[in-house]
Design an enzyme around this catalytic site. Structure first.
Site, PDB file in Angstrom:
ATOM      1  N   CYS A  43      -8.394  -6.113  -5.171  1.00  0.00           N
ATOM      2  CA  CYS A  43      -8.726  -4.706  -5.423  1.00  0.00           C
ATOM      3  C   CYS A  43      -9.265  -4.046  -4.154  1.00  0.00           C
ATOM      4  O   CYS A  43     -10.315  -4.437  -3.634  1.00  0.00           O
ATOM      5  CB  CYS A  43      -9.745  -4.605  -6.557  1.00  0.00           C
ATOM      6  SG  CYS A  43     -10.411  -2.945  -6.803  1.00  0.00           S
ATOM      7  N   CYS A  46     -12.689  -2.476  -4.548  1.00  0.00           N
ATOM      8  CA  CYS A  46     -13.778  -3.456  -4.544  1.00  0.00           C
ATOM      9  C   CYS A  46     -14.217  -3.778  -3.119  1.00  0.00           C
ATOM     10  O   CYS A  46     -15.415  -3.915  -2.845  1.00  0.00           O
ATOM     11  CB  CYS A  46     -13.348  -4.736  -5.262  1.00  0.00           C
ATOM     12  SG  CYS A  46     -12.936  -4.504  -7.006  1.00  0.00           S
TER      13      CYS A  46
END
Length: 432
Positions: A43, A46
Site C-alpha cells: 500500500c 501506508c
C-alpha cells in the site's frame, strides 16, 4: 546528506514508540488501550503515512498517555484482518475494552491524537463549573451537553454518545454552569453548542435523539474535506458546496462562499433536514468523485448516498439564484448526474483503480515496479515457454536408431519385409 542523516535518526528514535504486533495482540486488549494501524506492505498510502504514525506514537508517549500504539501487517495476519473487517489500508482502530472505534478523519498527527484523547477518555464528561464550561467552549467548535438529573433521556443520551464519540465531544452539566444566554424550556434537556449559538433537542419535532445528534454533529457551514464529505453519506442530507481555490481567491469565489454561509444561517430552519452547507478548497477530490472536471470557483450539490450530483444551469449571482437552484434540486427539476448504476459503478471502479496505481507509482516508484513487474514477468515467461515448446508428436527419430520390435497378438515377432521383397516373391512364382 546531513539532513537525511538527521531525518533517519529521528525516525529511528520515534519508531521505538510503535510496536509491531501479531495475532497475539488480542490478549492485551482486556487490560490495555491500543491504537492500531492495519496496513499492507504494497500500500503506497501506508508508506506515506508511516512517518506520521511514528510521530503519533512518540507524542502520545511524551504526553504520558495510557494508550499504546502499534501496527499489524494484515497480509500476514489475515485472520485478524478478517475478524475486524479490514477493507482498506491504512485502517486505524482504537480498542477500549470490548469496544473498538474506527478513525475516519484526516491522516494528520494532530487529528489522530485528538481522536485518541477523546475516545480513550470518558464517553460523557462532566462540566462542574462556569469556568470549565467556558474553557471547553473556547477549545471546541461543537459540543453536545445534557442538562439535568437521571432520566430516560439521559440513558438515550449516553447510548448515542457511545456511538458518536468518534466524531465529537459529549458533556453533562447543571443549569447553574450554563452561559446566561442559554434559556431552557424544560429540564432535562439536550443542547448542541455550535455556530456561536446553541440549539435544543425537541423530541416531538426532531424525533429520535440519536438521529438528531447525527444530523447536528457538523457545523451548519464549514470547510469540508474528503473525510467529512465521505461521512455525509450517513446523514441522508445533500451537500451544497462552493468549490474554490483558497490559494488564489477570486471575487467570484469569495461571493460563492459568502452566499453559502449567509444561506446556511438565515435559512437554517428551512433546510436543516435537507442540506449540509460548506466549501471545499480545490477540486481534486470532486473531480475524482464525478470523474470529470469541475471549474473553480463553482457551485455543486452532491448526493453522497448515491454518488450523484447537480450543477446549476445558469450562473449564480445572488442569494435568490442560489435558492432557486437548491429548490430545483429538492423538487427534481435539476438534472441529476452521476449515480451508482451498474455502468457508472464499473466506470468508477476502473477510475479508482487507475488513480490508485498512479498514486502508488508517484509515492513509491521502485516498489510499485517490483509489485507490478514481478507477476507480469512470470506470466510472460509462462507464455514464452508455452509458445516455444515442441509437441511430442512432432519429434523426429534420430538417424541410426533402432526401434524396439513390436509383438503381434500371439506374442511373436511379425515378419519384417525387406525392400523389393514383393518383387522377389513374384519372380519365384514364375520360376516354379
Amino acid at each position: 546528506m546531513r539532513n537525511l542523516t538527521a531525518l533517519l535518526s529521528v525516525i529511528a528514535v520515534v519508531s521505538g514508540y510503535v510496536e509491531e504486533l501479531d495475532d497475539k495482540f488480542k490478549d492485551y486488549l482486556k487490560h490495555e488501550l491500543w491504537l492500531v494501524e492495519f496496513y499492507a506492505p504494497w500500500c503506497a498510502y501506508c508508506h506515506t503515512f508511516e512517518p506520521i504514525w511514528h510521530e503519533v506514537g512518540a507524542e502520545l508517549k511524551s504526553m504520558g498517555s495510557s494508550v499504546n500504539v502499534g501496527k499489524i501487517d494484515s497480509t500476514v495476519h489475515t485472520s485478524i484482518a478478517s475478524e475486524f473487517n479490514i477493507r482498506g489500508y491504512p485502517t486505524i482502530k482504537l480498542f477500549k475494552g470490548e469496544l473498538s472505534f474506527d478513525y475516519k478523519g484526516p491522516r494528520t498527527k494532530d487529528a489522530i491524537i485528538e481522536f485518541t484523547n477523546r475516545v480513550s477518555g470518558p464517553v460523557v464528561r462532566k462540566l462542574s463549573s462556569v469556568q470549565l464550561f467556558q474553557h471547553v467552549m473556547s477549545r471546541h467548535d461543537l459540543i453536545f451537553v445534557y442538562i439535568g438529573g437521571e432520566s430516560l433521556l439521559k440513558k438515550e443520551y449516553y447510548k448515542a454518545a457511545t456511538e458518536y464519540i468518534v466524531h465529537t465531544y459529549f458533556f453533562t452539566a447543571s443549569e447553574e454552569v450554563l452561559p446566561k444566554a442559554v434559556t431552557l424550556q424544560d429540564v432535562p434537556a439536550v443542547a448542541v453548542f455550535k455556530d456561536r449559538t446553541y440549539y435544543l433537542y425537541n423530541e416531538f419535532l426532531d424525533g429520535d435523539l440519536s438521529f438528531w445528534i447525527n444530523r447536528e454533529r457538523f457545523p451548519s457551514y464549514f470547510q469540508i474535506d474528503s473525510f467529512s464529505l465521505y461521512q455525509m453519506g450517513e446523514l441522508s442530507k445533500l451537500v451544497a458546496l462552493a468549490v474554490v481555490d483558497e490559494k488564489n481567491p477570486s471575487e467570484e469565489s469569495i461571493r460563492y462562499k459568502t452566499l453559502m454561509e449567509t444561506l446556511s444561517t438565515e435559512y437554517r430552519d428551512h433546510y436543516k433536514s435537507d442540506y449540509q452547507f460548506g466549501f471545499m478548497d480545490g477540486n481534486e477530490y470532486i473531480n475524482g468523485l464525478i470523474m470529470g472536471e469541475v471549474e473553480m470557483p463553482s457551485i455543486i450539490v452532491l448526493n453522497m448516498t448515491i454518488d450523484g450530483y447537480c450543477l446549476p444551469e445558469s450562473k449564480i449571482e445572488t442569494i435568490e439564484d442560489l435558492l432557486r437552484f437548491l429548490n430545483s434540486v429538492l423538487d427534481g427539476r435539476a438534472k441529476l448526474l452521476g449515480g451508482n448504476g451498474f455502468l457508472q459503478h464499473s466506470k468508477r471502479s476502473l477510475y479508482k483503480a487507475k488513480s490508485t496505481v498512479v498514486s502508488m507509482f508517484q509515492a513509491a516508484p521502485f516498489f510499485s515496479c517490483f509489485v507490478f513487474g514481478l507477476p507480469v514477468g512470470i506470466v510472460g515467461l509462462v507464455i514464452w515457454g508455452t509458445c516455444t515448446a515442441v509437441p511430442a508428436d512432432d519429434e523426429k527419430p534420430v538417424e541410426g536408431a533402432t526401434a524396439s520390435p513390436v509383438l503381434d497378438a500371439r506374442g511373436k515377432k511379425p515378419i519384417e519385409l525387406q525392400p523389393n521383397s514383393t518383387e522377389k516373391n513374384e519372380e519365384a512364382k514364375k520360376e516354379d
